[in-house]
Each structure stands twice: as C-alpha cells, then as structure tokens.
Scaffold this motif. Structure first.
Motif, PDB file in Angstrom:
ATOM      1  N   ALA A 136      -7.109  11.938   3.163  1.00 53.74           N
ATOM      2  CA  ALA A 136      -6.418  10.856   2.466  1.00 53.74           C
ATOM      3  C   ALA A 136      -7.231  10.368   1.274  1.00 53.74           C
ATOM      4  CB  ALA A 136      -6.147   9.706   3.436  1.00 53.74           C
ATOM      5  N   LYS A 137      -8.549  10.257   1.458  1.00 57.89           N
ATOM      6  CA  LYS A 137      -9.413   9.795   0.365  1.00 57.89           C
ATOM      7  C   LYS A 137      -9.363  10.778  -0.811  1.00 57.89           C
ATOM      8  CE  LYS A 137     -13.322   8.029   1.538  1.00 57.89           C
ATOM      9  NZ  LYS A 137     -14.721   7.822   1.965  1.00 57.89           N
ATOM     10  N   ARG A 138      -9.373  12.045  -0.505  1.00 60.09           N
ATOM     11  CA  ARG A 138      -9.332  13.062  -1.556  1.00 60.09           C
ATOM     12  C   ARG A 138      -8.022  12.986  -2.339  1.00 60.09           C
ATOM     13  NH1 ARG A 138      -9.946  19.597  -0.486  1.00 60.09           N
ATOM     14  NH2 ARG A 138      -9.755  20.248  -2.665  1.00 60.09           N
ATOM     15  N   ALA A 139      -6.898  12.798  -1.626  1.00 59.97           N
ATOM     16  CA  ALA A 139      -5.597  12.700  -2.294  1.00 59.97           C
ATOM     17  C   ALA A 139      -5.532  11.464  -3.197  1.00 59.97           C
ATOM     18  CB  ALA A 139      -4.490  12.646  -1.245  1.00 59.97           C
ATOM     19  N   LYS A 153      -0.065  15.120  -2.537  1.00 60.02           N
ATOM     20  CA  LYS A 153      -0.171  15.137  -1.071  1.00 60.02           C
ATOM     21  C   LYS A 153      -0.663  13.797  -0.521  1.00 60.02           C
ATOM     22  CE  LYS A 153       0.944  19.536  -0.915  1.00 60.02           C
ATOM     23  NZ  LYS A 153       1.243  19.722  -2.353  1.00 60.02           N
ATOM     24  N   VAL A 154      -0.264  12.707  -1.182  1.00 62.86           N
ATOM     25  CA  VAL A 154      -0.641  11.378  -0.698  1.00 62.86           C
ATOM     26  C   VAL A 154       0.142  11.082   0.576  1.00 62.86           C
ATOM     27  CG1 VAL A 154      -0.596   8.896  -1.196  1.00 62.86           C
ATOM     28  CG2 VAL A 154      -1.186  10.530  -3.010  1.00 62.86           C
ATOM     29  N   PRO A 155      -0.534  10.728   1.679  1.00 61.44           N
ATOM     30  CA  PRO A 155       0.172  10.455   2.941  1.00 61.44           C
ATOM     31  C   PRO A 155       1.172   9.305   2.780  1.00 61.44           C
ATOM     32  CG  PRO A 155      -2.196  10.628   3.300  1.00 61.44           C
ATOM     33  CD  PRO A 155      -1.998  10.610   1.824  1.00 61.44           C
ATOM     34  N   VAL A 156       2.239   9.346   3.548  1.00 64.86           N
ATOM     35  CA  VAL A 156       3.278   8.319   3.488  1.00 64.86           C
ATOM     36  C   VAL A 156       2.686   6.936   3.701  1.00 64.86           C
ATOM     37  CG1 VAL A 156       5.381   7.460   4.587  1.00 64.86           C
ATOM     38  CG2 VAL A 156       5.095   9.911   4.190  1.00 64.86           C
ATOM     39  N   ALA A 157       1.707   6.818   4.602  1.00 65.10           N
ATOM     40  CA  ALA A 157       1.114   5.516   4.909  1.00 65.10           C
ATOM     41  C   ALA A 157       0.397   4.899   3.713  1.00 65.10           C
ATOM     42  CB  ALA A 157       0.142   5.650   6.076  1.00 65.10           C
ATOM     43  N   LEU A 158      -0.014   5.725   2.750  1.00 62.13           N
ATOM     44  CA  LEU A 158      -0.728   5.205   1.576  1.00 62.13           C
ATOM     45  C   LEU A 158       0.181   5.066   0.352  1.00 62.13           C
ATOM     46  CD1 LEU A 158      -4.123   7.120   1.838  1.00 62.13           C
ATOM     47  CD2 LEU A 158      -3.584   4.795   2.555  1.00 62.13           C
ATOM     48  N   GLN A 159       1.429   5.462   0.480  1.00 65.45           N
ATOM     49  CA  GLN A 159       2.341   5.327  -0.665  1.00 65.45           C
ATOM     50  C   GLN A 159       2.788   3.885  -0.873  1.00 65.45           C
ATOM     51  OE1 GLN A 159       5.513   8.204  -0.180  1.00 65.45           O
ATOM     52  NE2 GLN A 159       4.087   9.930  -0.073  1.00 65.45           N
ATOM     53  N   GLY A 160       2.882   3.124   0.225  1.00 66.75           N
ATOM     54  CA  GLY A 160       3.275   1.721   0.123  1.00 66.75           C
ATOM     55  C   GLY A 160       2.359   0.902  -0.769  1.00 66.75           C
ATOM     56  N   PRO A 161       1.027   0.993  -0.587  1.00 64.62           N
ATOM     57  CA  PRO A 161       0.127   0.257  -1.479  1.00 64.62           C
ATOM     58  C   PRO A 161       0.265   0.651  -2.948  1.00 64.62           C
ATOM     59  CG  PRO A 161      -1.031   0.885   0.512  1.00 64.62           C
ATOM     60  CD  PRO A 161       0.312   1.553   0.578  1.00 64.62           C
ATOM     61  N   LEU A 162       0.478   1.942  -3.232  1.00 63.87           N
ATOM     62  CA  LEU A 162       0.652   2.357  -4.625  1.00 63.87           C
ATOM     63  C   LEU A 162       1.972   1.829  -5.186  1.00 63.87           C
ATOM     64  CD1 LEU A 162      -0.694   6.023  -4.435  1.00 63.87           C
ATOM     65  CD2 LEU A 162      -1.813   4.042  -5.487  1.00 63.87           C
ATOM     66  N   LEU A 163       3.036   1.893  -4.397  1.00 62.79           N
ATOM     67  CA  LEU A 163       4.319   1.330  -4.832  1.00 62.79           C
ATOM     68  C   LEU A 163       4.211  -0.169  -5.067  1.00 62.79           C
ATOM     69  CD1 LEU A 163       6.845   3.274  -2.583  1.00 62.79           C
ATOM     70  CD2 LEU A 163       7.057   2.999  -5.061  1.00 62.79           C
ATOM     71  N   ALA A 164       3.396  -0.843  -4.268  1.00 60.53           N
ATOM     72  CA  ALA A 164       3.245  -2.292  -4.418  1.00 60.53           C
ATOM     73  C   ALA A 164       2.715  -2.662  -5.792  1.00 60.53           C
ATOM     74  CB  ALA A 164       2.309  -2.833  -3.332  1.00 60.53           C
TER      75      ALA A 164
END
Length: 523
Positions: A183-186, A221-232
C-alpha cells in the motif's frame, strides 16, 4: 448621507456579497464615484455571518419571503436537554457566536491571498490554519488486507465506525510504521505522479472521464481502503462514481502543493471572525476609505435605460430608482446573479453549536506551527445509511469543525458546518446523520451535546433581484460559488467586470501603493 436623490455616480453596485465587495475593493483607488447598496441590513449576502439572534431573525425573514431564492427550508432546533440540564454546557449570549452561511477553505496558493496582500487589506484580516483531515469508515473493525493499510495511530474508533486521518504527504506515508509495504508503494507512486501530473498526460488523459477511483486502481493499484482519503482531498460534492479523474487531479494537486507554504503540516486557511463574510466586510471598508458610499437596507427598484446624456458627455447615463423612491444616475450598474429556478439542484447544509472543544479532531501539526482552528471530516458516498440502508448512490457529506480560536463561538465549544449535494428531506436527514455520527465517533465520553442547530437548503442563486437587460453598461455577476474551497473563477469574474468599467485606465488588478509608506515619505 441622508439622501441620494438626483446624484450622479460612476458605478452602482447592488449587493454586498463577496463578488460585489471584491469589485468595490478593486475600484476603490480608481477615483470613481461608487455607490454600494444592499436590501439587507447586513454585509455579505450569501456569505453572511450571524449572531444567534440575527440567525433566527434571518430564518424568519427568509421563510416569509419566497423571493429569496438562494435559501429555502430553514429550520432551527434547540434541544430541550441543552436548556434543562444544568450539568451540560449551555449556550452563551447571542453575540458570542458568528455563524457563517457559506464557510470555505482558502488554499495557500490561492490567488485570493496574493491579491489581499497586493491590495494591502491583509493587514485587517487574521487567518487560521486548517488542520487534520479525517475520513469516516462505517466499519468499526477492518479485517484482512484492509486492516494492514491503515495505521492505528491514524484511527479514532467507536462502536459506530472510525475516523481515519488523511496523510499530509510523502513524509506521513513514508514514516507510517503500520502501512503495509504494498500500500505504501502504491501511494508513494501516486504522490510522485500528482506532483507533476500536467507533464504526464499519457498517464491520465485516457481516463479523464472515468471515475477517479477506477483510475487509481488501474494505474497505481491503490487499495480500495486508501482511495477514500484521496477522494476526500478533492472536496467533491458528487458520489465516487461521478467524481472523474479530470476533476480530481487538479484538486488533489492544489491540496498537496499548498502544504508547507505558510508552515509545516497544513495547506489551507480560514478567515477569523466569520469566514468569507469577514473578507466581504474588509473589502467594503477599504472601498469606503477610498471614497465609496455604502447604504444598507436599500436596494435597486427600477431601471430606465439609455436616458439622454448631456451634450458634452459621451458616456452612458442610466436612470435608477431605489426601493425608497430615491432617483439617481450611474454610468455602470453591477447587479446580483440571475436567480435560479426551483428545479435547480439544492444543497443541504447545517450549522450546529456543540458543547465541546472536540479536542481529538485537532492534533498538533508539529513544532513551530500554528495551532489548527479548523478540521475537515468527510463521510464518503455510501458510508452513512440513507433510511435503513447504506447506498453508494448517496453523495458524500463534508463537515467543517471550527473551534473557538476562530472567534465564532465561546471557549470550550465548536461549530460544525455540514454540507451535502443532496437536497430535500433525504439531504437534511443525511447531514444530520453525519453530524450525529461524528459526535458519537469521537473519543469523548459522554458524546458532546448539540446546543443549537439550523438546517437550510441553498441554491447557487442570488438573494436579491437580478437585473434583466441588454445594455452592456448593466452587468450581472454569475451565481455565487458553493464550492467548499474558494473558487478562483470568482476572481476572474470580478477582474473582467473591473476591466470593462476601467477601460484604458485599468492598471494592475488589485495592486495598490502602500498609503502608509506614502504618508511617511511626505512627512
């Protein structure tokens, strides 16, 4: 000035909203005779800020006046428990509150801040840091791969869900000891890309109209769980499926590029003492110092176009009648925006006074950085139940939390500003659900009480009469922006009207000599 009858003006500006006030500021050193009128008894138009008593008077006045198209469905709630239980925090006196109708963030790289400096009016303003951003997750405990993507140090949990702190940039991602390597790498790959995304069109242009979440999955390849913070970080009012890559990229870049401009750990500010209303009032005062005249409680009633001008005057003269019957003339009239129709989409908003400082939402930004006065909490699409079900089709809810450092409430209390692009009864329920969920999710026992709240719907429309005309000396501003961050298009609109009025005499937009320095030189 007791009477304006038969007075000749260069510019009549109708309404004291932010756009009109910035125009008045731009004209304030032009040696033009400026009259600025507003039907209301207060400055700011749709950006106004009110005390408790003023808010209640405003709610009654708007509810009784169907012509006030910008605001509808206003209701005020005073919980009985907040009034009867003497052990709970209580409301203070009316004027200890300053409640903003349309609070906005101002990013550090916004041209607005540059113009406030070049015009010297920044000396009359105070700005405060916007601190942490949080994203709500409805699952109190995540499992499997998702659990390893979110640091426990970034999570505030409750039985109803959790608040995940959005990383501030590469340093936060790199230093996180719990975020798994994949996740960190993505995330790091995406952050390197977004820093100069304009120079890499081959990466994103084929995805410009696709959902941003799909772009993150396909390209990084950003995990779904980390897409919310970026969308925010986009502050998008739309659902995740409707928020396109083309919309999201410049807004995330704006956020990240602004961090560190005024200090480590934050990239946006808010004005003290009442949000954008404070900017409007300061701009009005600056124009008054330059000779402009302001009259509240008096608006424009009638226009008689193209009256005969004196033989030695090649300029256009427009005969005007104000609401009290006074008659005057002006060369230019700048009016309110065109009123929207009832069919236009509405945005549900709420303002809640909370009997708590909400301290968990305001962690320190670091050494030698200002204390944050505002926090942002985002409830993504589908994270809150609509009725009895979670529906991905519901838009996100954004909540701005302002603490007492803003001057908007007494010490030990906070103001929660809720916003969603869903109108009607469903929108009102969604915003209320978000506020209630936020209060129950914070690590505070017992949950902070709501002492007073107001809910209303707002459309991008004028609160005053628009001016219908084909005369190019009579100009309408576009509807005010409902963006949660200050929209640079507002400045472009003001600048274009200023250029039209100034003509060949236009110098640099909102760049003024320092009067204080000139006084020193003369002495």
């Amino acid at each position: 000035m007791d009477t304006l009858d038969n007075t000749e003006w260069d510019v009549l500006i109708v309404g004291t909203g932010l756009q009109q006030s910035l125009l008045a500021l731009a004209l304030s050193r032009s040696d033009k005779k400026i009259l600025h009128v507003d039907d209301n008894e207060y400055y700011g138009g749709t950006e106004a800020a009110f005390s408790l008593q003023e808010a209640e008077e405003w709610a009654k006045r708007v509810s009784d006046d169907s012509s006030a198209a910008a605001f509808t469905h206003i209701s005020i709630d005073k919980p009985e428990s907040a009034e009867s239980d003497t052990t709970l925090p209580s409301l203070s006196f009316s004027r200890s509150y300053s409640l903003a109708l349309n609070p906005q963030l101002i990013y550090a790289r916004s041209e607005l801040l540059q113009y406030l400096v070049s015009s010297k009016v920044y000396r009359q303003l105070d700005f405060l840091a916007v601190g942490s951003w949080w994203v709500y997750s409805p699952n109190p405990e995540t499992t499997g791969a998702e659990a390893s993507t979110v640091s426990e140090s970034h999570r505030s949990e409750s039985r109803r869900g959790s608040l995940v702190k959005v990383p501030n940039g590469r340093e936060d991602v790199f230093q996180d000891q719990i975020l798994d390597f994949k996740a960190k790498r993505a995330l790091m790959k995406f952050l390197r890309f977004i820093a100069e995304y304009e120079e890499q069109p081959e990466v994103w242009t084929d995805h410009r109209s696709r959902p941003f979440s799909a772009f993150l999955s396909a390209q990084f390849k950003v995990p779904v769980a980390l897409q919310g913070p970026l969308l925010a970080l986009t502050l998008s009012p739309d659902t995740s499926d409707q928020t396109t890559t083309e919309y999201a990229l410049p807004r995330i870049a704006r956020h990240l590029r602004s961090i560190g401009v005024f200090g480590a750990g934050f990239g946006a500010v808010i004005p003290k003492w009442g949000g954008m209303s404070e900017l409007a009032q300061v701009a009005c005062r600056a124009c008054a110092v330059g000779g402009g005249v302001y009259v509240l409680g008096k608006g424009l009633s009638q226009i008689e176009e193209n009256i005969e001008a004196p033989a030695d005057d090649v300029g256009v003269r427009i005969k005007l009648r104000l609401t009290d019957g006074e008659v005057l003339t002006a060369r230019y009239v700048v009016g309110a925006a065109e009123t929207s129709s009832p069919a236009d989409s509405s945005y549900s908003k709420s303002i809640s006074i909370v009997g708590s400082a909400c301290t968990p939402l305001f962690p320190s930004l670091g050494e030698d950085t200002p204390a944050p006065a505002c926090a942002v909490v985002v409830f993504p699409s589908g994270s809150l139940p609509s009725g009895s079900d979670y529906q991905v089709s519901t838009p996100p809810v954004h909540v701005f939390i302002h603490n007492s450092d803003t001057g908007e409430c007494p010490t030990g209390q906070c103001i929660l500003y809720g916003f969603t692009s869903l109108g009607g009864e469903d929108g009102a329920k969604l915003v209320k659900n978000a506020v209630d969920t936020l209060l129950s999710t914070m690590d505070i026992t017992p949950s902070p009480p709501i002492l007073w709240s107001i809910h209303y719907e707002q459309r991008a429309a004028s609160t005053g009469p628009s001016i219908s005309t084909t005369n190019d000396h009579i100009i309408n501003f576009p509807p005010p922006s409902l963006d949660l961050a200050f929209d640079g298009a507002v400045l472009e609109s003001v600048k274009s009207i200023w250029k039209k009025i100034m003509g060949d005499d236009a110098g640099e937009f909102l760049v003024f000599d320092d009067r204080e320095a000139n006084i020193d030189d003369d002495e």
